[in-house]
Design a protein around this motif. Sequence first.
Motif, mmCIF file in Angstrom:
data_model
loop_
_atom_site.group_PDB
_atom_site.id
_atom_site.type_symbol
_atom_site.label_atom_id
_atom_site.label_comp_id
_atom_site.label_asym_id
_atom_site.label_seq_id
_atom_site.Cartn_x
_atom_site.Cartn_y
_atom_site.Cartn_z
ATOM 1 N N VAL A 17 10.800 -2.283 0.842
ATOM 2 C CA VAL A 17 10.058 -3.389 1.050
ATOM 3 C C VAL A 17 8.615 -3.266 0.350
ATOM 4 N N PRO A 18 8.154 -4.320 -0.382
ATOM 5 C CA PRO A 18 6.945 -3.998 -1.111
ATOM 6 C C PRO A 18 5.473 -3.617 -0.009
ATOM 7 N N LEU A 19 4.613 -3.051 -0.949
ATOM 8 C CA LEU A 19 3.450 -2.973 -0.279
ATOM 9 C C LEU A 19 2.287 -3.782 -0.929
ATOM 10 N N PHE A 20 1.648 -4.802 -0.222
ATOM 11 C CA PHE A 20 0.573 -5.509 -0.740
ATOM 12 C C PHE A 20 -0.799 -5.188 -0.611
ATOM 13 N N ASP A 21 -1.701 -5.416 -1.455
ATOM 14 C CA ASP A 21 -3.144 -5.363 -1.207
ATOM 15 C C ASP A 21 -3.854 -6.630 -0.918
ATOM 16 N N GLN A 22 -5.089 -6.457 -0.436
ATOM 17 C CA GLN A 22 -5.767 -7.800 0.118
ATOM 18 C C GLN A 22 -5.674 -8.968 -0.830
ATOM 19 N N ASP A 23 -5.433 -8.782 -1.910
ATOM 20 C CA ASP A 23 -5.117 -9.909 -2.887
ATOM 21 C C ASP A 23 -3.672 -10.537 -2.861
ATOM 22 N N VAL A 50 -10.016 2.541 -2.317
ATOM 23 C CA VAL A 50 -9.893 3.398 -3.315
ATOM 24 C C VAL A 50 -8.351 3.615 -3.879
ATOM 25 N N LEU A 51 -7.483 3.824 -2.927
ATOM 26 C CA LEU A 51 -6.255 4.121 -3.171
ATOM 27 C C LEU A 51 -5.498 2.878 -3.583
ATOM 28 N N ALA A 52 -5.793 1.822 -2.893
ATOM 29 C CA ALA A 52 -5.134 0.485 -3.437
ATOM 30 C C ALA A 52 -5.428 0.191 -4.947
ATOM 31 N N HIS A 53 -6.731 0.493 -5.215
ATOM 32 C CA HIS A 53 -7.226 0.190 -6.330
ATOM 33 C C HIS A 53 -6.492 1.160 -7.422
ATOM 34 N N SER A 54 -6.100 2.361 -7.157
ATOM 35 C CA SER A 54 -5.341 3.348 -7.892
ATOM 36 C C SER A 54 -4.006 2.937 -8.201
ATOM 37 N N LEU A 55 -3.524 2.201 -6.939
ATOM 38 C CA LEU A 55 -2.028 2.035 -7.107
ATOM 39 C C LEU A 55 -1.842 0.747 -7.879
ATOM 40 N N ARG A 56 -2.704 -0.086 -8.042
ATOM 41 C CA ARG A 56 -2.462 -1.339 -8.826
ATOM 42 C C ARG A 56 -2.322 -0.886 -10.508
ATOM 43 N N ARG A 57 -1.334 -1.631 -10.928
ATOM 44 C CA ARG A 57 -1.022 -1.275 -12.558
ATOM 45 C C ARG A 57 -2.271 -2.051 -13.402
ATOM 46 N N PRO A 61 13.470 -3.664 10.184
ATOM 47 C CA PRO A 61 12.283 -3.733 10.927
ATOM 48 C C PRO A 61 11.405 -2.731 11.006
ATOM 49 N N LEU A 62 11.941 -1.593 10.986
ATOM 50 C CA LEU A 62 11.094 -0.500 10.942
ATOM 51 C C LEU A 62 10.088 -0.401 9.649
ATOM 52 N N LEU A 63 10.912 -0.472 8.605
ATOM 53 C CA LEU A 63 10.052 -0.344 7.137
ATOM 54 C C LEU A 63 9.162 -1.499 7.201
ATOM 55 N N ARG A 64 9.271 -2.819 7.867
ATOM 56 C CA ARG A 64 8.115 -3.708 7.564
ATOM 57 C C ARG A 64 6.898 -3.379 8.694
ATOM 58 N N ASP A 65 7.519 -2.687 9.513
ATOM 59 C CA ASP A 65 6.116 -2.028 10.673
ATOM 60 C C ASP A 65 5.523 -1.005 9.857
ATOM 61 N N ALA A 66 6.162 -0.077 9.170
ATOM 62 C CA ALA A 66 5.575 0.841 8.521
ATOM 63 C C ALA A 66 4.589 0.274 7.291
ATOM 64 N N ALA A 67 4.906 -0.710 6.569
ATOM 65 C CA ALA A 67 4.474 -1.494 5.448
ATOM 66 C C ALA A 67 3.053 -2.078 6.213
ATOM 67 N N ARG A 68 3.145 -2.839 7.143
ATOM 68 C CA ARG A 68 2.132 -3.452 7.694
ATOM 69 C C ARG A 68 1.083 -2.231 7.979
ATOM 70 N N GLU A 69 1.661 -1.233 8.492
ATOM 71 C CA GLU A 69 0.495 -0.094 9.000
ATOM 72 C C GLU A 69 -0.165 0.499 7.701
ATOM 73 N N ILE A 70 0.616 0.805 6.642
ATOM 74 C CA ILE A 70 0.136 1.171 5.539
ATOM 75 C C ILE A 70 -0.743 0.606 4.693
ATOM 76 N N GLU A 71 -0.489 -0.964 4.693
ATOM 77 C CA GLU A 71 -1.475 -1.870 4.231
ATOM 78 C C GLU A 71 -2.765 -1.802 4.774
ATOM 79 N N ALA A 72 -2.658 -1.875 6.295
ATOM 80 C CA ALA A 72 -3.889 -1.970 7.060
ATOM 81 C C ALA A 72 -4.711 -0.497 6.521
ATOM 82 N N ALA A 73 -4.016 0.447 6.367
ATOM 83 C CA ALA A 73 -4.778 1.686 6.167
ATOM 84 C C ALA A 73 -5.329 1.677 4.700
ATOM 85 N N LEU A 74 -4.633 0.969 3.914
ATOM 86 C CA LEU A 74 -5.096 0.854 2.406
ATOM 87 C C LEU A 74 -6.476 -0.086 2.500
#
Length: 268
Positions: free
Chosen positions: A209-215, A260-267, A242-255
């Motif tokens: 599943v993808p990870l999205f930033d604030q934008d 700074v990590l979100a900015h780094s991951l953006r291409r 369902p487990l992956l989507r839960d994990a993605a939401r938690e990681i997105e919240a941490a980002l």
Amino acid sequence: MAAKEPKDPEYLSTLERGLSVLRAFDHDHPEMPLSEVAVATGLSPAVARRCLNTLVKLGYVAQHGRRFLLRPEVLVFGSAYLSSMNIEQVALPQLQILRDQTGDSSSLAVRSDRHILYVAHVSTNRHIRLGANVGTRFPLHATSLGKVMLAFESEAEIEATLAQAPFDRFTERTVTSAEAMRERLAAIRERGYDSALDELDYGIVSIAVPLFDQDRTAIAAINCSTSTTRISQDELVRTRLPLLRDAAREIEAALRRWPVLAHSLRRT
């Protein structure tokens, strides 16, 4: 004849050449003579020799007889990224939870040109033919991680990638044509995930599943991957999604707490 792009006065071509020499070494080429380094990098033997000699003096490359190889000092670059970006606190806890819940390997990856690049990885003791670690690269088109990231990129970027088709075939299930990939990407956007079965190698099934930033820009992806002897693709999707989507939401919240990590991951 098209006009050449003006040279950027801030661009150091010498640095580019040195980095290309470091990147030339990999699993299949752990050590090489000067001639092979020149071929791998596209540099002239004279330029490749100067790059190698400089890297030897800096401690990043060693010379054994007529062959060159990397030294452990190059690990400083990777460890600096991992520590400065706080990945152990932002991503690893959720990947470890996924691994413990499922028994699957779990990873976070970003796009790296025509490949995916593993930024975080939690493995299991189960043997999979294609092992992965932080820094591992796999072809974008043959992985669930790659396709789920590509599906949420701009139309211009998608078309630029599809223009590189036909893609390399690794198994009879690898998606190689632009038309088939376009259809696959449309389906991914509709359902929000991708699952790959025997596409990179036989005996491997995965879901991502993808990870999205604030934008709402897809900046990375996470997955679960395991052997087809353990679980069917349908069961993998039903139980892991369902487990992956839960994990993605938690990681997105941490980002959002560590932008700074979100900015780094953006291409871009």
